[in-house]
Design a protein around this motif. Structure first.
Motif, mmCIF file in Angstrom:
data_model
loop_
_atom_site.group_PDB
_atom_site.id
_atom_site.type_symbol
_atom_site.label_atom_id
_atom_site.label_comp_id
_atom_site.label_asym_id
_atom_site.label_seq_id
_atom_site.Cartn_x
_atom_site.Cartn_y
_atom_site.Cartn_z
ATOM 1 N N PRO A 84 -4.658 -2.552 -8.686
ATOM 2 C CA PRO A 84 -4.393 -2.678 -10.131
ATOM 3 C C PRO A 84 -3.537 -1.535 -10.673
ATOM 4 O O PRO A 84 -2.772 -1.715 -11.610
ATOM 5 C CB PRO A 84 -5.794 -2.645 -10.746
ATOM 6 C CG PRO A 84 -6.731 -2.995 -9.630
ATOM 7 C CD PRO A 84 -6.088 -2.515 -8.373
ATOM 8 N N LYS A 85 -3.648 -0.366 -10.043
ATOM 9 C CA LYS A 85 -2.872 0.786 -10.532
ATOM 10 C C LYS A 85 -1.368 0.557 -10.464
ATOM 11 O O LYS A 85 -0.597 1.231 -11.135
ATOM 12 C CB LYS A 85 -3.206 2.029 -9.687
ATOM 13 C CG LYS A 85 -4.524 2.662 -10.063
ATOM 14 C CD LYS A 85 -4.723 3.953 -9.293
ATOM 15 C CE LYS A 85 -6.100 4.529 -9.573
ATOM 16 N NZ LYS A 85 -6.488 5.534 -8.588
ATOM 17 N N LEU A 86 -0.961 -0.364 -9.598
ATOM 18 C CA LEU A 86 0.477 -0.607 -9.439
ATOM 19 C C LEU A 86 1.062 -1.418 -10.601
ATOM 20 O O LEU A 86 2.285 -1.438 -10.799
ATOM 21 C CB LEU A 86 0.757 -1.339 -8.118
ATOM 22 C CG LEU A 86 0.598 -0.515 -6.827
ATOM 23 C CD1 LEU A 86 0.847 -1.389 -5.605
ATOM 24 C CD2 LEU A 86 1.562 0.683 -6.828
ATOM 25 N N ALA A 87 0.167 -2.105 -11.374
ATOM 26 C CA ALA A 87 0.648 -3.036 -12.400
ATOM 27 C C ALA A 87 1.678 -2.404 -13.340
ATOM 28 O O ALA A 87 2.701 -3.017 -13.656
ATOM 29 C CB ALA A 87 -0.548 -3.567 -13.204
ATOM 30 N N ASP A 88 1.456 -1.152 -13.731
ATOM 31 C CA ASP A 88 2.340 -0.512 -14.712
ATOM 32 C C ASP A 88 3.667 -0.035 -14.131
ATOM 33 O O ASP A 88 4.618 0.180 -14.874
ATOM 34 C CB ASP A 88 1.652 0.718 -15.320
ATOM 35 C CG ASP A 88 0.513 0.313 -16.237
ATOM 36 O OD1 ASP A 88 0.485 -0.882 -16.622
ATOM 37 O OD2 ASP A 88 -0.333 1.171 -16.535
ATOM 38 N N PRO A 117 0.821 -1.234 0.000
ATOM 39 C CA PRO A 117 0.000 0.000 0.000
ATOM 40 C C PRO A 117 0.849 1.275 0.000
ATOM 41 O O PRO A 117 0.429 2.296 -0.553
ATOM 42 C CB PRO A 117 -0.812 -0.103 1.294
ATOM 43 C CG PRO A 117 -0.778 -1.538 1.684
ATOM 44 C CD PRO A 117 0.467 -2.132 1.113
ATOM 45 N N ALA A 118 2.032 1.198 0.603
ATOM 46 C CA ALA A 118 2.907 2.369 0.621
ATOM 47 C C ALA A 118 3.340 2.756 -0.789
ATOM 48 O O ALA A 118 3.471 3.945 -1.105
ATOM 49 C CB ALA A 118 4.138 2.095 1.497
ATOM 50 N N LEU A 119 3.537 1.753 -1.644
ATOM 51 C CA LEU A 119 3.949 2.047 -3.029
ATOM 52 C C LEU A 119 2.878 2.887 -3.719
ATOM 53 O O LEU A 119 3.180 3.853 -4.425
ATOM 54 C CB LEU A 119 4.156 0.741 -3.815
ATOM 55 C CG LEU A 119 5.124 -0.290 -3.217
ATOM 56 C CD1 LEU A 119 5.310 -1.450 -4.199
ATOM 57 C CD2 LEU A 119 6.471 0.354 -2.900
ATOM 58 N N LEU A 120 1.622 2.509 -3.479
ATOM 59 C CA LEU A 120 0.515 3.248 -4.085
ATOM 60 C C LEU A 120 0.481 4.692 -3.577
ATOM 61 O O LEU A 120 0.312 5.641 -4.346
ATOM 62 C CB LEU A 120 -0.808 2.542 -3.773
ATOM 63 C CG LEU A 120 -2.015 3.104 -4.537
ATOM 64 C CD1 LEU A 120 -1.911 2.788 -6.022
ATOM 65 C CD2 LEU A 120 -3.323 2.550 -3.976
ATOM 66 N N ALA A 121 0.673 4.839 -2.274
ATOM 67 C CA ALA A 121 0.653 6.184 -1.681
ATOM 68 C C ALA A 121 1.728 7.065 -2.320
ATOM 69 O O ALA A 121 1.484 8.224 -2.651
ATOM 70 C CB ALA A 121 0.875 6.086 -0.162
ATOM 71 N N VAL A 122 2.911 6.496 -2.516
ATOM 72 C CA VAL A 122 3.997 7.270 -3.127
ATOM 73 C C VAL A 122 3.663 7.584 -4.579
ATOM 74 O O VAL A 122 3.844 8.719 -5.047
ATOM 75 C CB VAL A 122 5.341 6.509 -3.037
ATOM 76 C CG1 VAL A 122 6.431 7.243 -3.808
ATOM 77 C CG2 VAL A 122 5.752 6.324 -1.572
ATOM 78 N N ALA A 123 3.140 6.592 -5.293
ATOM 79 C CA ALA A 123 2.872 6.766 -6.724
ATOM 80 C C ALA A 123 1.817 7.841 -6.974
ATOM 81 O O ALA A 123 1.861 8.534 -7.993
ATOM 82 C CB ALA A 123 2.429 5.437 -7.341
#
Lengths: 355, 355
Positions: B51-55, B20-26
Motif C-alpha cells: 500500500p505504501k507504493l500507492a502515492d 518489491p524493488a520499488l519499495l526497497a528504493v523508496a
C-alpha cells in the motif's frame, strides 16, 4: 628418455629459479634429461649447488641473453643463433631435445620459435594455449596472446590444435570444444566466429566434439574442454581471471584478519585455507604451450618461482610423452582430407601441392 | 523529485521482483517517484501488496511484453509504441521520467533505446558501461557488449562517456582512464587501440586523466577509474570475472565444509565470511548503464532479485541526481571544440552542420 632444452636466462630471476626447478622435476620424473643454455658465469654456480644434477644436465655456454624488454625484432637481430633462447629452441629443431622451456619474454620467444621451427604445413599462425583450472577440472584455452585477431580458418586451426593438446593432456578421445563469443544465440558476435562455427559444424567426424558458442563465464565453469578465441580477447580473459582471483584472495585475507573471532576461525580452518590456496595457486597452471609449430615450446611465466618453472617443464614433458605433435598432425590430416582444398586459404596453390 | 520509469515485465521474474524493488528504493530515497509499465493482470496484484507504493507509483497498462528471447528486430516489430519496454523508454523521451530501468533482454532494450532516444549528436554508437568492484573501490568498464568491435574514434567516444559516468558516480573531477590492451608497451595491440591512445594523448585538456594502456588484471586492481574497450573483449572480460568469482566461491564453500575443523573455523569467522560474500555480491554492482543516448537507460541483470533490481534503480537515480547527461555533453563539447571537425568522422558534412 625425454630430453628438455632449457633457456636458463629467461624470466625475472634467471638461473636462480630455473636450476632448482630442474632438480624438482628430476625427483618426480626419473626419465628426464636436460640440455641447458645460458651464461657460464651465472649458470655454473647454480648448477654446482645441486650435485645430483650433474648426471642429467648437459650445459652449453651462450654469450647472449635475450632481455625481458627486448622487442621481438631486437631479439632476433641480436640473439639469433647465439642467445640461450635461440639455442634452446634450436635444440628441438636439430633433435637434441624433445621440448624447449623458457621464461623469457613472450614476443621474442614466439618470434624465434616461428623463425627456427616454422609453423606446421597447413597452419597459418601459431597460438599460445593456457591450461585453465575450472569447476570440473581443467580446460585448454587458446589463443591467449600469440597474435591479435583471427579469421574463421585460423579459429578452426586453433580448435584443432587445442583438441590435440586436450587429448594429450587429459587423455580423452574426443574433447568438447567451444568458440568464445558474447552470446549463445547464433545471431550474435563477430562474423569470423560465426563462420568458424559453421566450418566446425560442417567438418564431419573429427577428434573433437564441437559444442557451439560459449561465453566468458563458461570458461571457469568448465563447460567445454577446449575454449577457442583470438589472442586479444583470450589474453584479456586470462589476465582478467588472474586479476579477479588475486582480488578475491585479498578480500579473503582482509576479512580473516579483521576481527579476533575471524582470526580464531582462520586457525581452525587453516588446512581448508591451505587447500583453497593450492587450488587458486597460479603456479600450478603455469606454462603457455606454443601450438602449431614443428616442435614443442613452453613459455613459463616470467615472474614465477622454481615450483612454477618446474610445472612448466612438466607440462612440456607431458606433451612429449603423450605425443602432442603426432596427435595434432593426425587431426590436421583428417580435417584437410575431408575438406576440399578449394575452400581453404590455399586455393591458388592447390594444384601445385603434394596431393 | 526524481522520476524513474520502470519496465515491470522484464527479467526472469517480472513484476514479482520489480515491484518489491520499488519499495526497497523508496524506503532509502524519499524524493523518488515511479512510472510503471506492464500488464495490468500481473502488475496490479503485486502493487496491491504494498500500500505504501500507492502515492509514489503511477501505473500504465501495456498489452505487449518483450520476451527475453525476442531478437531486437522482433522486439521492435511487435513492441514498438505498445510494449512496456518501449513505453518506459518513451517516458524518458517525452519528459515524464528522468531515467528508465528494465531487466528485459539487452539486445531489444538497446535497439529500442537507440530507436526512441537516438544517440547524442557526435556519438556514433552507444556503449554499455558496467560498474566493476576493484581492490581500490569501483571502476567503470565499457563497452561490455552493446556492439562488437570499435574504431579509434568510437573508443575515444567511449572514453569520454565513461569519464562522464565516473564523474557522476564517484564525484571525482578528473577520473583516470585506460585503454584495455594486451600489453603495456606501445608496440603491442590492435591498430584501433593504438590510434585511440594517440588521439587521447593529443586531445589536450579534458575532464579525464588518460593513463595509457592497461591489461586484464589491471581492471580488478583498480589501476584506473575508467577502462575502455570494444564490446566483444569487454563482454568476455566481464563474464570471465563473474565466472571466476563464482568458481572461487564454490572452492571456498567446498573447503569450509570438508572437515570438522574447517566447519568450526567457519562458525568463528562467520561474520568475516558474510562480509566477504557482500563484497563478492554481484547484485550490488547490478546495472549496465547505456551511454551515448539522449536519455538515461539502465539494464538490470535478468536473473536478479528485488535487491539487485533496486541497485539498478538506484544507479539510474544517482546518474540523474549527478547530472550524467550534462557532464557527458560538456565533455563532448570540450573535446570537439578542441579537435577540428576535419579530423573526425563527420568531415564531409562539416559545412552543412549546425555550427
Amino acid at each position: 628418455m625425454i630430453r628438455i632444452s632449457i633457456d636458463a636466462m629467461g624470466g625475472d630471476h634467471g638461473p636462480a629459479v630455473v636450476i632448482p626447478a630442474l632438480l624438482a622435476v628430476a625427483t618426480r620424473r626419473s626419465d628426464v634429461r636436460f640440455v641447458v643454455f645460458g651464461r657460464e658465469d651465472v649458470v655454473r654456480p647454480e648448477l654446482n649447488k645441486y650435485p645430483k644434477l650433474a648426471d642429467i644436465v648437459e650445459f652449453h655456454h651462450c654469450d647472449v641473453a635475450v632481455r625481458m624488454d627486448d622487442k621481438p625484432s631486437q631479439a632476433l637481430r641480436h640473439g639469433r643463433r647465439v642467445s640461450s633462447m635461440w639455442r634452446a629452441i634450436d635444440a628441438v629443431k636439430n633433435g637434441e631435445a624433445d621440448a624447449c622451456i623458457s621464461a623469457g619474454n613472450t614476443g621474442a620467444l614466439m618470434a624465434m620459435s616461428k623463425f627456427c621451427l616454422r609453423t606446421m604445413a597447413t597452419i597459418d599462425r601459431p597460438a599460445i594455449a593456457a591450461i585453465w583450472p575450472t569447476m570440473r577440472g581443467e580446460s585448454v584455452v587458446l589463443d591467449v596472446g600469440a597474435t591479435i585477431g583471427a579469421d574463421a580458418h585460423q579459429l578452426v586451426d586453433f580448435a584443432i590444435l587445442g583438441t590435440g593438446m586436450a587429448r594429450a593432456l587429459f587423455g580423452m578421445e574426443r574433447p568438447t570444444v567451444g568458440l568464445l563469443n558474447v552470446g549463445v544465440e547464433e545471431v550474435k558476435g563477430q562474423e569470423e566466429v560465426k563462420d568458424a562455427g559453421r566450418l566446425l559444424r560442417e567438418a564431419g567426424k573429427m577428434a573433437m566434439d564441437y559444442r557451439g558458442f560459449v561465453e566468458g563465464d563458461d570458461i571457469g565453469r568448465g563447460t567445454v574442454d577446449v575454449v577457442v578465441t583470438e589472442g586479444f580477447a583470450g589474453n584479456i580473459a586470462l589476465k582478467t581471471a588472474e586479476g579477479t582471483a588475486r582480488q578475491i584472495g585479498e578480500y579473503l585475507r582482509a576479512a580473516m584478519s579483521r576481527t579476533l573471532m575471524a582470526k580464531i576461525g582462520y586457525l581452525f580452518a587453516k588446512s581448508a585455507f591451505t587447500r583453497l590456496r593450492e587450488k587458486m595457486d597460479v603456479r600450478r597452471a603455469n606454462g603457455g604451450v606454443f601450438l602449431g609449430l614443428n616442435g614443442i615450446v613452453v613459455k613459463s611465466h616470467g615472474g614465477t618461482d622454481a615450483e612454477g618453472f618446474a610445472a612448466a617443464i612438466e607440462l612440456g614433458y607431458d606433451m612429449v610423452r603423450n605425443r602432442l605433435l603426432d596427435r595434432i598432425e593426425a587431426d590436421l590430416d583428417l580435417f584437410h582430407a575431408r575438406r576440399p582444398l578449394s575452400s581453404s586459404r590455399s586455393t591458388e596453390f592447390a594444384d601445385d601441392s603434394n596431393e
